[in-house]
Design a protein around this motif. Structure first.
Motif, short mmCIF file in Angstrom:
data_model
loop_
_atom_site.label_atom_id
_atom_site.label_comp_id
_atom_site.label_asym_id
_atom_site.label_seq_id
_atom_site.Cartn_x
_atom_site.Cartn_y
_atom_site.Cartn_z
N GLY A 56 -13.84 30.30 35.06
CA GLY A 56 -14.85 31.10 35.74
C GLY A 56 -15.78 31.80 34.77
O GLY A 56 -17.00 31.88 35.00
N ILE A 57 -15.24 32.30 33.67
CA ILE A 57 -16.07 32.94 32.64
C ILE A 57 -17.02 31.91 32.03
O ILE A 57 -18.20 32.18 31.82
N ALA A 58 -16.50 30.72 31.75
CA ALA A 58 -17.34 29.65 31.19
C ALA A 58 -18.46 29.29 32.15
O ALA A 58 -19.61 29.06 31.74
N ALA A 59 -18.15 29.23 33.44
CA ALA A 59 -19.16 28.89 34.44
C ALA A 59 -20.25 29.95 34.50
O ALA A 59 -21.45 29.64 34.60
N MET A 60 -19.84 31.21 34.43
CA MET A 60 -20.83 32.29 34.46
C MET A 60 -21.69 32.27 33.20
O MET A 60 -22.91 32.45 33.26
N ALA A 61 -21.06 32.03 32.04
CA ALA A 61 -21.80 31.96 30.79
C ALA A 61 -22.80 30.80 30.82
O ALA A 61 -23.92 30.91 30.29
N HIS A 62 -22.41 29.70 31.46
CA HIS A 62 -23.32 28.56 31.60
C HIS A 62 -24.58 28.95 32.36
O HIS A 62 -25.70 28.64 31.94
N LYS A 63 -24.39 29.63 33.48
CA LYS A 63 -25.55 30.00 34.29
C LYS A 63 -26.43 31.04 33.61
O LYS A 63 -27.64 31.10 33.85
N LEU A 64 -25.84 31.85 32.72
CA LEU A 64 -26.61 32.89 32.04
C LEU A 64 -27.13 32.42 30.69
O LEU A 64 -27.80 33.19 29.98
N GLY A 65 -26.82 31.18 30.31
CA GLY A 65 -27.35 30.63 29.08
C GLY A 65 -26.65 31.05 27.81
O GLY A 65 -27.19 30.89 26.71
N HIS A 66 -25.40 31.55 27.91
CA HIS A 66 -24.63 31.94 26.73
C HIS A 66 -23.77 30.74 26.30
O HIS A 66 -22.61 30.62 26.67
N LYS A 67 -24.34 29.87 25.51
CA LYS A 67 -23.71 28.58 25.22
C LYS A 67 -22.42 28.72 24.41
O LYS A 67 -21.45 28.01 24.67
N GLU A 68 -22.38 29.62 23.44
CA GLU A 68 -21.17 29.76 22.64
C GLU A 68 -20.02 30.32 23.47
O GLU A 68 -18.88 29.86 23.37
N THR A 69 -20.31 31.30 24.31
CA THR A 69 -19.29 31.84 25.21
C THR A 69 -18.81 30.76 26.17
O THR A 69 -17.61 30.64 26.44
N GLU A 70 -19.74 29.97 26.67
CA GLU A 70 -19.37 28.87 27.56
C GLU A 70 -18.42 27.90 26.87
O GLU A 70 -17.40 27.51 27.43
N ARG A 71 -18.75 27.50 25.65
CA ARG A 71 -17.89 26.56 24.91
C ARG A 71 -16.51 27.14 24.68
O ARG A 71 -15.49 26.47 24.84
N THR A 72 -16.46 28.41 24.29
CA THR A 72 -15.17 29.06 24.00
C THR A 72 -14.27 29.08 25.22
O THR A 72 -13.10 28.69 25.15
N PHE A 73 -14.80 29.50 26.34
CA PHE A 73 -13.95 29.66 27.51
C PHE A 73 -13.72 28.35 28.26
O PHE A 73 -12.70 28.20 28.94
N ALA A 74 -14.62 27.40 28.11
CA ALA A 74 -14.35 26.07 28.65
C ALA A 74 -13.17 25.44 27.90
O ALA A 74 -12.33 24.76 28.51
N ARG A 75 -13.10 25.69 26.61
CA ARG A 75 -11.95 25.21 25.83
C ARG A 75 -10.68 25.92 26.25
O ARG A 75 -9.63 25.29 26.46
N ARG A 76 -10.76 27.23 26.44
CA ARG A 76 -9.58 27.99 26.86
C ARG A 76 -9.10 27.58 28.25
O ARG A 76 -7.90 27.64 28.54
N ALA A 77 -10.02 27.15 29.09
CA ALA A 77 -9.64 26.72 30.44
C ALA A 77 -8.76 25.48 30.41
O ALA A 77 -8.07 25.18 31.38
N ARG A 78 -8.78 24.76 29.29
CA ARG A 78 -7.95 23.56 29.14
C ARG A 78 -6.63 23.84 28.43
O ARG A 78 -5.86 22.91 28.18
N TYR A 79 -6.35 25.10 28.12
CA TYR A 79 -5.09 25.43 27.44
C TYR A 79 -3.87 25.13 28.30
O TYR A 79 -2.75 25.08 27.78
N TRP A 80 -4.06 24.95 29.61
CA TRP A 80 -2.92 24.58 30.46
C TRP A 80 -2.22 23.33 29.94
O TRP A 80 -1.01 23.15 30.17
#
Length: 333
Positions: A56-80
């Motif tokens: 969810g954080i990655a998705a929000m960062a995507h819409k707000l244009g924060h690319k580094e935050t998006e990459r970081t949390f998209a990676r963390r979303a796969r830690y499962w």
């Protein structure tokens, strides 16, 4: 798309809480990408739930244009995936030395904050990947192995032990409708091309676990989630990934329901041939045109219009089966 908030500040707050080392297990997430089960109680379920929020954080960062935050949390979303044991196709607690919990009983539940899972079992948390359903399907080997595994969830029985959580109620096999971590699971069949199984199980739950008796609502009504599942599912759809804006089809209960949108528009859900026996979707129309997808997007709902379900007593195995007609799971502007 929610308006009236400071989105930049909200994102900042979300990132701050998701990187707060003092929060249970977050330090391990930051340093090692997983929470050792011998260092933190309920480590595995905490980590699985963090991964959902991280998407969810990655998705929000995507819409707000924060690319580094998006990459970081998209990676963390796969830690499962650190907890997925492909040899047995289960989410499995992992220790500090990176070894698996052995022996491992996926039926076992320990309530009160001292077990490996919070108010759940290994069976239930194996499917707790609402932010990455296609990743879970891939990890299990594709559609067929995934279908077999989720079929087993609704059939197996086993002893959850003397310390099992009372919240694990409303059981269909090891699916527990009485507690929130299971609520999206019925709708995962849509992602594997078997929408008819979702329809079948949604109707079963509505009939057996929601009644007008004093005990007519099953389980633990945390913040109204049991009712929310009922209301959305009664309309004919439900969100698997709560941050994605995609509503997967189930089996609608009403002949007609109208949603009044904040913009003054109306979204109407109607059914044809609907009854207790006619629980399977035969076809769908959106605004009078054939609609082949097994989901509807948030944008289509708030735009207003009419969604029509044609129901029948037997499954239409083709509806929603093709990969291009299954729910998508990415952030769209």
């Amino acid at each position: 798309g929610i308006r009236g908030i400071d989105a930049q500040r909200a994102l900042q707050c979300a990132v701050q809480t998701a990187t707060l080392r003092e929060q249970a297990g977050i330090g391990y997430v930051l340093d090692r990408e997983y929470i050792p089960a011998d260092r933190e109680f309920e480590a595995t379920s905490k980590a699985m739930e963090y991964a959902v929020a991280d998407w969810g954080i990655a998705a929000m960062a995507h819409k707000l244009g924060h690319k580094e935050t998006e990459r970081t949390f998209a990676r963390r979303a796969r830690y499962w995936k650190h907890y997925f044991d492909g040899d047995i196709n289960f989410i499995r607690p992992k220790f500090d030395d990176e070894s698996w919990l052995t022996p491992y009983n996926p039926f076992q539940s320990v309530h009160g904050g001292t077990g490996y899972f919070a108010e759940g079992t290994g069976w239930q948390y194996t499917f707790f990947v609402p932010q990455d359903p296609y990743g879970l399907i891939e990890a299990m080997g594709g559609d067929e192995p995934f279908r077999a595994k989720i079929d087993s969830l609704f059939r197996v029985s086993g002893d959850m032990g003397p310390h099992a959580s009372a919240d694990i109620s409303g059981l269909i096999g090891q699916y527990a409708h009485g507690n929130e971590p299971s609520h999206h699971v019925i709708y995962l069949y849509n992602y594997a091309g078997q929408q008819w199984k979702t329809a079948e199980l949604v109707r079963y739950v509505q009939h057996h676990f929601y009644t007008d008796r004093p005990d007519g609502i099953i389980g633990n009504e945390d913040c109204g989630q049991m009712s929310a599942w009922h209301i959305l599912s009664a309309l004919g759809f439900y969100q698997v990934n709560p941050s994605c804006g995609v509503y997967s089809f189930g089996s609608p209960l009403f002949e007609k329901a109208v949603l009044n949108m904040p913009n003054g528009r109306k979204f109407m859900v109607t059914t044809e041939n609907n009854s207790a026996k006619n629980s399977y979707i035969q076809s769908v129309e959106l605004n009078g045109k054939p609609y082949l997808n097994s989901y509807i997007a948030y944008e289509d709902i708030v735009r207003g219009g009419t969604l029509k379900f044609v129901m029948g007593p037997q499954p239409n195995y083709d509806f929603g089966c093709a990969p291009e007609h299954r729910p998508y799971n990415e952030t769209r502007q």
